[in-house]
Motif scaffolding. Structure first.
Motif, mmCIF file in Angstrom:
data_model
loop_
_atom_site.group_PDB
_atom_site.id
_atom_site.type_symbol
_atom_site.label_atom_id
_atom_site.label_comp_id
_atom_site.label_asym_id
_atom_site.label_seq_id
_atom_site.Cartn_x
_atom_site.Cartn_y
_atom_site.Cartn_z
ATOM 1 N N ILE A 270 -0.990 -17.023 -2.756
ATOM 2 C CA ILE A 270 -1.037 -15.560 -2.817
ATOM 3 C C ILE A 270 -0.995 -15.107 -4.268
ATOM 4 N N VAL A 271 -1.940 -14.258 -4.617
ATOM 5 C CA VAL A 271 -2.043 -13.708 -5.969
ATOM 6 C C VAL A 271 -1.469 -12.298 -5.952
ATOM 7 N N THR A 272 -0.776 -11.896 -7.005
ATOM 8 C CA THR A 272 -0.233 -10.534 -7.094
ATOM 9 C C THR A 272 -0.750 -9.841 -8.349
ATOM 10 N N ILE A 273 -0.964 -8.527 -8.225
ATOM 11 C CA ILE A 273 -1.407 -7.734 -9.378
ATOM 12 C C ILE A 273 -0.941 -6.289 -9.173
ATOM 13 N N PRO A 274 -0.344 -5.667 -10.200
ATOM 14 C CA PRO A 274 0.057 -4.248 -10.082
ATOM 15 C C PRO A 274 -1.176 -3.360 -9.954
ATOM 16 N N ILE A 275 -1.107 -2.417 -9.044
ATOM 17 C CA ILE A 275 -2.194 -1.435 -8.850
ATOM 18 C C ILE A 275 -1.570 -0.054 -8.990
ATOM 19 N N ASP A 276 -1.825 0.633 -10.084
ATOM 20 C CA ASP A 276 -1.233 1.949 -10.326
ATOM 21 C C ASP A 276 -1.943 3.012 -9.513
ATOM 22 N N GLY A 277 -1.134 3.992 -9.044
ATOM 23 C CA GLY A 277 -1.693 5.159 -8.384
ATOM 24 C C GLY A 277 -2.184 4.940 -6.988
ATOM 25 N N LYS A 278 -1.783 3.830 -6.350
ATOM 26 C CA LYS A 278 -2.209 3.571 -4.972
ATOM 27 C C LYS A 278 -1.060 3.728 -4.004
#
Length: 278
Positions: A270-278
């Motif tokens: 599992i890969v994680t990445i911050p997503i702003d404004g969602k």
């Protein structure tokens, strides 16, 4: 005559005054009426106090009691045994308290259908020897529900269990599944996966190095194609509906998405990445 009359009146007043003073001094005073008045006053005060308490409680109840329309949307986990096979268990969520009962029925139908999709994708000729898929609800509000499925299954005649991971985010108003392209785009996520900044979810340093070595054998086009086909609804090909090789979900502004890896690396990562404004 007038003087005599005045004297007589003064004498009578003195006698009355003297008589009154003697009775006040020696005779007990009747307090019955005073006690009665005091008890009545206390009773009345108690009654007024209780009435005020009742009125206050009634006002508080009216203010605090939630209406039926304000009931919180809720979920619970149920288990499904396809064909009543006790060796195969698939957990899935059902929701309640939606404002639109018609939508609620359709959402619950979709959730169960997607939860069991992996099992059905194996086909009647490949019914697994065992399967245990557990569900957790990662987030739920009036707009969306996100369910995450993790478990293992042993293929028919297989010698070892295989790890399984998939997710399902459903838009409750539109009654449809959402995917990675609703939060970002496949090419951007593939680029992040191939970059030095990539983060894997809950892995040791040793496993991360092994995952990076596996990644080096892939291309950005490989991962773009994988992510474009990610998530529900199932895509249709010449051979029928294909179960996706990648799944994603958004939780607290962090996007999680899976990629398939060799069994010795855990079957998926599992890969994680911050997503702003969602």
């Amino acid at each position: 005559m007038k003087h005599k009359l005045s004297a007589l009146l003064l004498l009578m007043a003195a006698v009355c005054l003297l008589s009154g003073c003697k009775r006040n001094k020696h005779e007990p005073v009747d307090l019955t009426s005073i006690h009665t008045s005091k008890a009545a006053a206390e009773t009345m005060a108690s009654s007024i106090a209780k009435q005020e308490e009742t009125t206050t409680a009634s006002e508080e109840t009216t203010t605090k009691a939630p209406s039926a329309n304000a009931a919180q949307i809720a979920s619970e986990i149920q288990s499904y045994h396809p064909g009543d096979q006790e060796n195969i268990t698939i957990s899935y969520p059902i929701i309640s308290n939606m404002k639109d009962s018609g939508n609620e029925e359709e959402v619950n139908k979709l959730l169960k259908e997607n939860a069991s999709a992996f099992y059905h994708s194996l086909g009647e000729d490949n019914i697994p020897d065992s399967m245990n898929i557990k569900c957790s609800v990662e987030s739920l509000d009036r707009n969306r529900i996100t369910a995450v499925y993790k478990g293992v299954y042993t293929p028919k005649g297989g010698s070892y269990p295989i790890n399984v991971f998939y997710t399902n985010t459903v838009d409750l108003q539109q009654v449809k599944s959402l995917g990675i392209n609703d939060y970002s785009d496949a090419y951007t996520m593939a680029g992040y996966l191939m970059s030095e900044d990539v983060e894997f979810y809950q892995v040791s340093e040793g496993l991360k190095n092994s995952l990076l070595a596996h990644r080096a054998a892939q291309t950005i086009e490989d991962y773009t194609n994988l992510l474009n086909e990610a998530d529900f609804p199932l895509k249709t090909s010449d051979s029928g509906k294909e179960f996706p090789g990648s799944f994603s979900y958004l939780n607290q502004s962090t996007l999680y998405f899976s990629i398939p890896v060799p069994h010795e690396l855990g079957d998926y990562a599992i890969v994680t990445i911050p997503i702003d404004g969602k």
